[in-house]
Motif scaffolding. Structure first.
Motif, mmCIF file in Angstrom:
data_model
loop_
_atom_site.group_PDB
_atom_site.id
_atom_site.type_symbol
_atom_site.label_atom_id
_atom_site.label_comp_id
_atom_site.label_asym_id
_atom_site.label_seq_id
_atom_site.Cartn_x
_atom_site.Cartn_y
_atom_site.Cartn_z
ATOM 1 N N GLY A 1 0.929 -1.247 -0.018
ATOM 2 C CA GLY A 1 0.026 0.076 0.002
ATOM 3 C C GLY A 1 0.734 1.109 0.132
ATOM 4 N N LEU A 2 0.565 2.215 0.828
ATOM 5 C CA LEU A 2 1.310 3.526 1.113
ATOM 6 C C LEU A 2 2.652 3.306 1.907
ATOM 7 C CD1 LEU A 2 -1.639 5.939 1.285
ATOM 8 C CD2 LEU A 2 -0.798 4.719 -0.697
ATOM 9 N N GLY A 3 2.968 2.236 2.195
ATOM 10 C CA GLY A 3 4.274 1.606 2.989
ATOM 11 C C GLY A 3 4.306 2.068 4.403
ATOM 12 N N GLY A 4 3.116 2.262 5.030
ATOM 13 C CA GLY A 4 3.155 2.551 6.470
ATOM 14 C C GLY A 4 3.795 1.505 7.467
ATOM 15 N N HIS A 5 3.280 0.207 7.075
ATOM 16 C CA HIS A 5 3.651 -1.047 8.081
ATOM 17 C C HIS A 5 5.121 -1.273 7.426
ATOM 18 C CE1 HIS A 5 -0.709 -1.845 8.541
ATOM 19 N NE2 HIS A 5 -0.471 -2.152 9.879
ATOM 20 N N ALA A 6 5.494 -1.244 6.154
ATOM 21 C CA ALA A 6 6.613 -1.557 5.691
ATOM 22 C C ALA A 6 7.764 -0.709 6.378
ATOM 23 C CB ALA A 6 6.601 -1.295 4.212
ATOM 24 N N VAL B 1 4.969 -5.881 -1.734
ATOM 25 C CA VAL B 1 4.333 -6.204 -3.105
ATOM 26 C C VAL B 1 3.056 -5.670 -3.049
ATOM 27 C CG1 VAL B 1 3.262 -8.363 -3.930
ATOM 28 C CG2 VAL B 1 5.284 -8.652 -2.998
ATOM 29 N N ASP B 2 2.566 -5.055 -4.061
ATOM 30 C CA ASP B 2 1.068 -4.651 -4.106
ATOM 31 C C ASP B 2 0.731 -4.615 -5.648
ATOM 32 O OD1 ASP B 2 -0.323 -2.496 -2.338
ATOM 33 O OD2 ASP B 2 -1.194 -2.655 -4.269
ATOM 34 N N ARG B 3 -0.569 -4.849 -5.944
ATOM 35 C CA ARG B 3 -0.959 -4.877 -7.476
ATOM 36 C C ARG B 3 -1.281 -3.442 -7.973
ATOM 37 N NH1 ARG B 3 -5.983 -9.205 -7.153
ATOM 38 N NH2 ARG B 3 -7.009 -8.381 -5.374
ATOM 39 N N GLY C 1 2.679 -6.990 -8.299
ATOM 40 C CA GLY C 1 2.492 -8.498 -8.483
ATOM 41 C C GLY C 1 1.193 -8.600 -7.544
ATOM 42 N N ASP C 2 0.696 -9.603 -7.781
ATOM 43 C CA ASP C 2 -0.216 -10.492 -6.840
ATOM 44 C C ASP C 2 -0.061 -11.194 -5.969
ATOM 45 O OD1 ASP C 2 -2.732 -11.859 -5.987
ATOM 46 O OD2 ASP C 2 -3.615 -10.973 -7.825
ATOM 47 N N PHE C 3 -0.419 -10.990 -4.964
ATOM 48 C CA PHE C 3 0.445 -12.065 -3.578
ATOM 49 C C PHE C 3 -0.240 -13.435 -3.708
ATOM 50 C CE2 PHE C 3 -3.217 -9.942 -0.930
ATOM 51 C CZ PHE C 3 -4.009 -11.151 -0.892
ATOM 52 N N SER C 4 -1.306 -13.698 -4.584
ATOM 53 C CA SER C 4 -1.557 -15.139 -5.034
ATOM 54 C C SER C 4 -0.525 -15.738 -5.762
ATOM 55 C CB SER C 4 -2.880 -15.246 -5.749
ATOM 56 O OG SER C 4 -2.692 -14.317 -7.049
ATOM 57 N N CYS D 1 -0.026 -9.441 5.802
ATOM 58 C CA CYS D 1 -0.815 -9.353 4.575
ATOM 59 C C CYS D 1 -2.097 -8.230 5.205
ATOM 60 C CB CYS D 1 -1.479 -10.599 4.262
ATOM 61 S SG CYS D 1 -2.554 -10.654 2.752
ATOM 62 N N ASP D 2 -2.237 -7.233 4.954
ATOM 63 C CA ASP D 2 -3.075 -6.118 5.402
ATOM 64 C C ASP D 2 -4.177 -5.986 4.120
ATOM 65 O OD1 ASP D 2 -4.408 -4.055 6.593
ATOM 66 O OD2 ASP D 2 -3.000 -2.415 5.942
ATOM 67 N N LEU D 3 -5.163 -6.901 4.397
ATOM 68 C CA LEU D 3 -6.284 -6.900 3.207
ATOM 69 C C LEU D 3 -7.207 -5.715 3.046
ATOM 70 C CD1 LEU D 3 -6.805 -10.487 4.388
ATOM 71 C CD2 LEU D 3 -5.826 -9.878 1.958
ATOM 72 N N GLY D 4 -7.665 -5.755 1.605
ATOM 73 C CA GLY D 4 -8.663 -4.809 1.355
ATOM 74 C C GLY D 4 -8.146 -3.564 0.559
ATOM 75 N N VAL D 5 -8.837 -2.549 0.603
ATOM 76 C CA VAL D 5 -8.467 -1.410 -0.420
ATOM 77 C C VAL D 5 -7.645 -0.401 0.612
ATOM 78 C CG1 VAL D 5 -10.098 -1.148 -2.128
ATOM 79 C CG2 VAL D 5 -10.883 -0.669 0.038
ATOM 80 N N LEU E 1 -5.794 5.493 -0.604
ATOM 81 C CA LEU E 1 -5.746 6.156 -1.873
ATOM 82 C C LEU E 1 -6.760 5.611 -2.916
ATOM 83 C CD1 LEU E 1 -3.246 7.374 -3.829
ATOM 84 C CD2 LEU E 1 -2.548 4.894 -4.310
ATOM 85 N N GLN E 2 -6.977 4.302 -2.949
ATOM 86 C CA GLN E 2 -8.136 3.552 -3.950
ATOM 87 C C GLN E 2 -9.287 4.201 -3.641
ATOM 88 O OE1 GLN E 2 -6.831 -0.335 -2.891
ATOM 89 N NE2 GLN E 2 -5.474 -0.339 -4.573
ATOM 90 N N LEU E 3 -9.640 4.108 -2.493
ATOM 91 C CA LEU E 3 -10.915 4.668 -2.087
ATOM 92 C C LEU E 3 -11.238 6.270 -2.545
ATOM 93 C CD1 LEU E 3 -11.621 2.883 1.291
ATOM 94 C CD2 LEU E 3 -13.013 2.667 -0.772
HETATM 95 C C1 LIG Z 1 -5.049 -1.755 3.272
HETATM 96 S S1 LIG Z 1 -4.045 -1.463 2.027
HETATM 97 C C2 LIG Z 1 -2.601 -1.694 2.796
HETATM 98 C C3 LIG Z 1 -2.030 -0.743 3.513
HETATM 99 C C4 LIG Z 1 -0.409 -0.845 4.022
HETATM 100 N N1 LIG Z 1 -0.578 -1.765 5.205
HETATM 101 C C5 LIG Z 1 -0.047 0.578 4.489
HETATM 102 O O1 LIG Z 1 0.674 0.599 5.504
HETATM 103 O O2 LIG Z 1 -0.081 1.587 3.666
HETATM 104 C C6 LIG Z 1 -4.288 -3.038 1.168
HETATM 105 C C7 LIG Z 1 -3.311 -2.841 -0.205
HETATM 106 O O3 LIG Z 1 -3.126 -4.249 -0.642
HETATM 107 C C8 LIG Z 1 -3.260 -4.394 -1.861
HETATM 108 N N2 LIG Z 1 -3.714 -5.593 -2.228
HETATM 109 C C9 LIG Z 1 -4.982 -6.042 -2.239
HETATM 110 N N3 LIG Z 1 -4.874 -7.318 -2.574
HETATM 111 C C10 LIG Z 1 -3.744 -7.558 -3.197
HETATM 112 C C11 LIG Z 1 -3.314 -8.892 -3.969
HETATM 113 N N4 LIG Z 1 -3.948 -9.813 -4.082
HETATM 114 N N5 LIG Z 1 -1.896 -8.698 -4.374
HETATM 115 C C12 LIG Z 1 -1.077 -7.633 -4.065
HETATM 116 N N6 LIG Z 1 -1.490 -6.513 -3.375
HETATM 117 C C13 LIG Z 1 -3.013 -6.524 -3.066
HETATM 118 C C14 LIG Z 1 -4.080 -3.210 -2.728
HETATM 119 O O4 LIG Z 1 -3.861 -2.606 -3.849
HETATM 120 C C15 LIG Z 1 -3.932 -2.174 -1.341
HETATM 121 O O5 LIG Z 1 -2.716 -1.177 -1.774
#
Ligand SMILES: C[S@@+](CC[C@H](N)C(=O)[O-])C[C@H]1O[C@@H](n2cnc3c(N)ncnc32)[C@H](O)[C@@H]1O
Length: 301
Positions: free
Chosen positions: A30-35, A51-53, A77-80, A99-103, A106-108
């Motif tokens: 995402g925006l890199g906060g946890h990272a 990783v982020d898609r 890429g996709d974490f799958s 894995c911090d799921l959801g949107v 930024l997207q919302l």
């Molecule tokens: C809730 S945000 C994460 C926020 C992040 N932890 C932070 O500190 O900014 C979820 C992110 O996961 C990404 N995402 C969701 N499903 C994904 C997937 N299958 N593969 C890679 N990225 C994914 C979304 O694009 C989004 O940027």
């Protein structure tokens, strides 16, 4: 739930038994906060693969994490497909996976991405804008029965049949090409625009977004790969905001913890951890958060 995430992930400085630096993966950077917090905690040696898609999220994460650029690599890429993404960088397994799921916000918040209920935008909803099917294309091809199922299962919509019928009728009649029109269609189907203080179209938006982005399928694929992705002593932390996601995580982690054959894993959370009242007061999005974590046990010689 940053403190809880870091508490379970336990990012460490120094090197592992193999003499290599500890490696962490933020599978949803995402925006890199946890990272950023993981890199700070594991300073000066810990490495991070983010990783982020969503390329737009990666661009912002790159700015935020610029000072760690020698220890951090960002991957679109996709974490799958995490196993292949790591293998392409010479990595088989890692010491920590988040894995911090959801949107993301930024997207919302960007109406042009089509996730927003409030601001009018195209019917898009793709986390990865290069993926082939946006929300409009899903609505053009989905069978009504499948939409009813998704609205109920993923959105928790009680009147899924009614909503699916109106939405698909309007789409076929060429009257539904924006998020505003989708919201209006759901309101018309339900005969109201708000319920319990939230927009009545929230559940339909969530369900459609989850179909467009194959969210449960991607999570299922990651969970299936999990044991092989962790080094001995490695930990994985999942933050879910949707009951279906949390259920998937709960069952997968419990199943892994009961495995008889190696690699053996143990649950770090017996029940889902929830955010404190203080955190939800500051960050209302955290309200529905559930955290679960697991550890791969070190092998006994
Ligand atoms: C809730 S945000 C994460 C926020 C992040 N932890 C932070 O500190 O900014 C979820 C992110 O996961 C990404 N995402 C969701 N499903 C994904 C997937 N299958 N593969 C890679 N990225 C994914 C979304 O694009 C989004 O940027």
């Amino acid at each position: 739930m940053l403190d809880e995430v870091l508490g379970h992930l336990d990012p460490r400085l120094g090197v592992g038994e193999d003499g290599e630096a500890h490696v962490y993966v933020d599978a949803t950077v995402g925006l890199g906060g946890h990272a950023e917090a993981i890199l700070e905690r594991s300073s000066p040696d810990g490495r991070l693969v983010g990783v982020d898609r969503d390329p737009a999220a990666l661009a912002l994460a790159a700015e935020r994490l610029a000072r760690f650029k020698d220890r951090c690599v960002l991957v679109h890429g996709d974490f799958s497909e995490l196993r292949a993404l790591l293998a392409a960088r010479g990595l088989r397994a890692v010491d920590g996976l988040l894995c911090d799921l959801g949107v993301s916000s930024l997207q919302l918040d960007d109406a042009a991405r089509g996730f927003s209920l409030r601001a009018d935008g195209p019917l898009d909803m793709r986390m990865d804008p290069s993926s082939p099917r946006d929300a409009a294309s899903v609505l053009d091809t989905i069978r009504e029965a499948d939409l009813v199922d998704a609205l109920g299962r993923l959105g928790g919509e009680r009147f899924a049949g009614r909503v699916a019928r109106v939405v698909l009728e309007r789409r076929r009649a060429g009257r539904l090409s924006t998020t505003g029109a989708l919201r209006d269609a759901v309101h018309a189907a339900l005969g109201r625009s708000r319920a319990g203080g939230i927009d009545a179209a929230t559940r339909a938006f969530q369900a459609l977004r989850m179909i467009v982005n194959h969210e449960l399928e991607a999570l299922g694929a990651l969970l299936a790969e999990l044991p092989g992705l962790l080094r001995p002593g490695g930990r994985a932390v999942f933050l879910s905001f949707h009951s279906g996601e949390d259920r998937l995580v709960k069952h997968a982690l419990r199943g892994l913890a009961q495995r008889e054959e190696p690699p053996r894993l143990r649950l770090l959370t017996r029940r889902a951890q929830r955010p404190s009242d203080a955190e939800t007061a500051v960050n209302p999005r955290a309200r529905s958060a559930k955290l679960r974590a697991i550890e791969r046990l070190a092998e006994v010689a």
